[in-house]
Write a protein that holds these residues in place. Structure first.
Motif, PDB file in Angstrom:
ATOM      1  N   MET A 171       0.909  -0.830  -0.182  1.00 10.68           N
ATOM      2  CA  MET A 171       0.062  -0.510   0.296  1.00 10.68           C
ATOM      3  C   MET A 171       0.902   1.413  -0.043  1.00 10.68           C
ATOM      4  N   SER A 172       2.039   1.226   0.902  1.00  7.10           N
ATOM      5  CA  SER A 172       2.655   2.488   0.508  1.00  7.10           C
ATOM      6  C   SER A 172       3.797   2.738  -0.543  1.00  7.10           C
ATOM      7  N   CYS A 173       3.460   1.256  -1.196  1.00  7.38           N
ATOM      8  CA  CYS A 173       4.712   2.184  -2.665  1.00  7.38           C
ATOM      9  C   CYS A 173       3.075   2.529  -3.718  1.00  7.38           C
ATOM     10  N   LEU A 174       1.886   1.652  -3.238  1.00  6.93           N
ATOM     11  CA  LEU A 174       0.966   2.282  -4.354  1.00  6.93           C
ATOM     12  C   LEU A 174       0.512   3.759  -3.754  1.00  6.93           C
ATOM     13  N   VAL A 175       0.681   4.380  -2.483  1.00  9.02           N
ATOM     14  CA  VAL A 175       0.911   5.866  -2.277  1.00  9.02           C
ATOM     15  C   VAL A 175       2.160   6.076  -3.163  1.00  9.02           C
ATOM     16  N   ALA A 176       3.358   5.723  -2.176  1.00  8.20           N
ATOM     17  CA  ALA A 176       4.239   6.564  -3.585  1.00  8.20           C
ATOM     18  C   ALA A 176       4.594   6.811  -5.063  1.00  8.20           C
ATOM     19  N   LYS A 177       4.053   5.547  -5.641  1.00 10.40           N
ATOM     20  CA  LYS A 177       3.062   5.834  -7.416  1.00 10.40           C
ATOM     21  C   LYS A 177       1.876   7.148  -7.729  1.00 10.40           C
ATOM     22  N   SER A 178       1.282   7.364  -6.560  1.00  9.09           N
ATOM     23  CA  SER A 178       0.700   8.767  -6.806  1.00  9.09           C
ATOM     24  C   SER A 178       0.941   9.625  -6.744  1.00  9.09           C
ATOM     25  N   LYS A 179       1.849   9.695  -6.128  1.00  9.73           N
ATOM     26  CA  LYS A 179       2.775  10.708  -5.800  1.00  9.73           C
ATOM     27  C   LYS A 179       4.204  11.270  -6.818  1.00  9.73           C
ATOM     28  N   GLY A 180       4.483  10.172  -7.758  1.00  9.60           N
ATOM     29  CA  GLY A 180       5.189  10.029  -9.094  1.00  9.60           C
ATOM     30  C   GLY A 180       6.445  10.460  -8.957  1.00  9.60           C
ATOM     31  N   VAL A 181       6.749   9.078  -7.625  1.00 15.58           N
ATOM     32  CA  VAL A 181       7.823   8.468  -7.651  1.00 15.58           C
ATOM     33  C   VAL A 181       7.759   7.125  -8.560  1.00 15.58           C
ATOM     34  N   LYS A 182       9.359   7.326  -9.523  1.00 16.53           N
ATOM     35  CA  LYS A 182       9.515   6.881 -10.621  1.00 16.53           C
ATOM     36  C   LYS A 182       9.694   5.034 -10.419  1.00 16.53           C
ATOM     37  N   LYS A 183      10.606   4.947  -9.252  1.00 20.57           N
ATOM     38  CA  LYS A 183      10.702   3.956  -8.924  1.00 20.57           C
ATOM     39  C   LYS A 183      10.239   2.948  -7.272  1.00 20.57           C
ATOM     40  N   THR A 184       9.716   2.036  -7.492  1.00 15.06           N
ATOM     41  CA  THR A 184       9.097   1.410  -5.877  1.00 15.06           C
ATOM     42  C   THR A 184       9.226  -0.279  -5.564  1.00 15.06           C
ATOM     43  N   ILE A 185       9.885  -0.326  -4.603  1.00 18.31           N
ATOM     44  CA  ILE A 185       9.888  -1.950  -4.744  1.00 18.31           C
ATOM     45  C   ILE A 185      10.025  -2.104  -3.116  1.00 18.31           C
ATOM     46  N   ALA A 186       8.812  -3.711  -3.319  1.00 23.85           N
ATOM     47  CA  ALA A 186       7.934  -3.824  -1.756  1.00 23.85           C
ATOM     48  C   ALA A 186       8.588  -5.826  -1.366  1.00 23.85           C
ATOM     49  N   LEU A 187       8.486  -5.387  -0.090  1.00 27.31           N
ATOM     50  CA  LEU A 187       8.703  -6.834   0.351  1.00 27.31           C
ATOM     51  C   LEU A 187       7.809  -6.881   1.220  1.00 27.31           C
ATOM     52  N   VAL A 188       7.716  -8.402   0.482  1.00 24.08           N
ATOM     53  CA  VAL A 188       6.992  -9.398   0.356  1.00 24.08           C
ATOM     54  C   VAL A 188       6.943 -10.603   0.943  1.00 24.08           C
ATOM     55  N   GLU A 189       6.125 -11.352   1.861  1.00 22.21           N
ATOM     56  CA  GLU A 189       6.369 -12.891   2.374  1.00 22.21           C
ATOM     57  C   GLU A 189       5.468 -13.454   1.423  1.00 22.21           C
ATOM     58  N   ASN A 190       4.059 -13.538   0.794  1.00 19.50           N
ATOM     59  CA  ASN A 190       3.158 -14.035   0.016  1.00 19.50           C
ATOM     60  C   ASN A 190       4.085 -13.911  -0.880  1.00 19.50           C
ATOM     61  N   MET A 191       4.155 -15.238  -0.958  1.00 17.20           N
ATOM     62  CA  MET A 191       4.420 -15.531  -3.135  1.00 17.20           C
ATOM     63  C   MET A 191       3.633 -15.307  -3.879  1.00 17.20           C
ATOM     64  N   ASP A 192       1.984 -15.439  -3.592  1.00 16.09           N
ATOM     65  CA  ASP A 192       1.204 -15.344  -4.289  1.00 16.09           C
ATOM     66  C   ASP A 192       0.994 -13.695  -4.683  1.00 16.09           C
ATOM     67  N   TYR A 193       1.555 -12.644  -4.270  1.00 16.43           N
ATOM     68  CA  TYR A 193       1.837 -11.779  -4.414  1.00 16.43           C
ATOM     69  C   TYR A 193       2.072 -11.145  -5.534  1.00 16.43           C
ATOM     70  N   PHE A 194       3.591 -12.264  -5.835  1.00 16.24           N
ATOM     71  CA  PHE A 194       3.814 -12.046  -6.992  1.00 16.24           C
ATOM     72  C   PHE A 194       4.126 -11.782  -7.927  1.00 16.24           C
ATOM     73  N   GLU A 195       2.788 -12.712  -8.960  1.00 14.11           N
ATOM     74  CA  GLU A 195       1.608 -12.470  -9.854  1.00 14.11           C
ATOM     75  C   GLU A 195       0.383 -11.099  -9.742  1.00 14.11           C
ATOM     76  N   LEU A 196       0.712 -10.367  -9.169  1.00 16.84           N
ATOM     77  CA  LEU A 196       0.362  -9.146  -8.808  1.00 16.84           C
ATOM     78  C   LEU A 196       0.483  -7.670  -8.644  1.00 16.84           C
ATOM     79  N   SER A 197       2.160  -8.535  -8.899  1.00 18.32           N
ATOM     80  CA  SER A 197       3.154  -7.068  -9.533  1.00 18.32           C
ATOM     81  C   SER A 197       3.081  -5.794  -9.922  1.00 18.32           C
TER      82      SER A 197
END
Length: 449
Positions: A314-340
């Motif tokens: 969620m914080s990476c999505l907020v950063a994207k909405s503020k115009g940040v070019k590159k976002t990287i998120a640490l996740v534990e759930n492998m299923d999230y990879f399909e959604l990135s």
């Protein structure tokens, strides 16, 4: 192989899961009955409840017959002890998970192999290195270096404006007089199928494509896809975890301007003391007003590595909405990879996957010097060192009986990377990077034995 894994936590369970899929003989040790019961019910492995530092428990696990012991409990001391005991009791190879990266930096000086530890791995250190590499290759959503950058794997999604959309691999190659990149895996938009591309494979809009590049290849890809490798200078990091600390330290040592946000007041003061050139802010990074106050719109990259995957996303999505070019998120759930890609985050990283990739090269046959699994693709990248008596030695690539579901991406010879096409002759000592689907791994291993 007979493999003993000490520790049924997130890394241990994930390793056991991946290795059991490959019909390896796995024994999982832990003191936590609940974790073992879950593993026993979901995986085809043997579980033993008990302290892995107990000689009796190690003997029950038949440590003297084991090919590999991997100690990945939450305790660094336990992992080191397990490996030392296992080696003395007859295990062929041992790997210990550690959190103190000083051990890795000084492993030759200390000589861990002398008292029984063959390899040290730090998931936190691997994650921090991955983050730094991604910032240096900002145009791409996935990246991995072979032999200190002699060859680099990069991944990107093809937009409609990419110059080779609609063209075949052969036609795209003709756009440049010299080839410094080659596609090695494609995942069509909206599917879960991984394609190993051939000359007649057509690039399509939305394809997620993985390339191997030699020097200059990244710039050529950017030119052809309309992307730009923007220089990243200002970085905001959310979360003062071990990964957040190590990433902050490594980045400011390499000339980045770093802001680190940590919610815990005591931890924030500690970080400020040990990271004097990093601006440490005590606050909740989920607070949009705080991010605005700290000029998030001026950041080139936003990295979220708190202990909560959903907060990081969620914080990476907020950063994207503020115009940040590159976002990287640490996740534990492998299923999230399909959604990135679909939810708009540039890159997701996972400690379990990074640790498993690092350990997997010891499972593969042949002399594997590096290995990584492709994010969200059913394929592996392996770097083999060519032996004098290997099937491939002194042959042109076009003359090797290579499976259709595998492809040679490049060759490192005397420290220099080459994009190797059919007329390239493989020599003893070469390091060959191969991308292959699971069904072709055994055949590929045989070629390099």
């Amino acid at each position: 192989m007979k493999i003993i894994i000490a520790g049924a936590g997130e890394v241990g369970f994930h390793l056991a899961k991946l290795l059991s899929y490959e019909s390896q003989e796995i024994t999982l040790l832990d003191t936590n009955k609940e974790s073992l019961t879950y593993a026993d019910n979901h995986l085809d492995i043997k579980v033993i409840k008990g302290d892995a530092t107990s000689i009796a428990i190690l003997k029950e696990a038949k440590v003297d017959q084991s090919d590999l012991v991997i100690a990945v409990t939450a305790s660094e001391t336990t992992n080191i002890t397990v490996c030392v005991l296992a080696k003395q009791l007859g295990s062929k190879r041992t790997i210990a998970r550690i959190s103190n990266t000083e051990f890795i930096n000084h492993k030759d000086e200390v000589g861990f192999t002398k008292f029984g530890i063959d390899e040290l791995i730090s998931p936190e250190s691997l994650a921090a290195s991955e983050i730094e590499l991604l910032l240096n290759q900002s145009a791409f959503n996935d990246s991995y270096e072979f032999d200190e950058g002699a060859l680099t794997m990069v991944g990107l999604s093809l937009s409609r404006t990419a110059s080779f959309v609609g063209k075949t691999v052969r036609e795209a190659a003709q756009l440049f007089s010299e080839i410094h990149f080659v596609p090695i895996a494609i995942q069509r938009f909206g599917t879960q199928y991984t394609i190993i591309p051939r000359g007649d494979t057509q690039f399509k809009e939305g394809d997620n494509v993985v390339f191997i590049t030699s020097e200059g290849g990244g710039d050529e890809l950017c030119k052809m896809t309309g992307k730009s490798n923007t220089e990243i200078k200002n970085v905001m990091i959310l979360g003062g975890s071990k990964i957040g600390f190590k990433t902050s330290r490594d980045l400011y040592e390499n000339g980045f301007n770093v802001k680190l946000i940590e919610k815990d007041k005591e931890r924030a003061f500690d970080l400020a003391d040990i990271l004097p050139r990093v601006l440490v802010i005590n606050g909740d990074g989920r607070n949009v007003d705080l991010l605005d106050e700290e000029s998030i719109h001026e950041m080139d990259a936003f990295i979220s590595v708190t202990g909560n995957s959903e907060t990081n996303i969620m914080s990476c999505l907020v950063a994207k909405s503020k115009g940040v070019k590159k976002t990287i998120a640490l996740v534990e759930n492998m299923d999230y990879f399909e959604l990135s890609q679909s939810i708009g985050i540039d890159t997701l990283i996972n400690k379990k996957l990074l640790a498993a990739n690092n350990i997997f090269r010891y499972i593969r046959k042949g002399e594997v010097v590096a290995m990584t699994k492709l994010n969200n693709m059913n394929a592996e990248l392996l770097e083999f060192k060519v032996k004098a008596n290997s099937e491939i030695t002194n042959k042109f690539i076009k003359d090797v009986d290579f499976p259709r579901s595998a492809i040679i991406g490049g060759v490192v010879r005397d420290g220099e990377g080459y994009i190797a096409l059919g007329s390239f002759r493989i020599q003893e000592g070469d390091k060959v990077v191969v991308c292959c689907l699971p069904r072709s791994i055994k055949r590929v291993e045989k070629i390099f034995l």
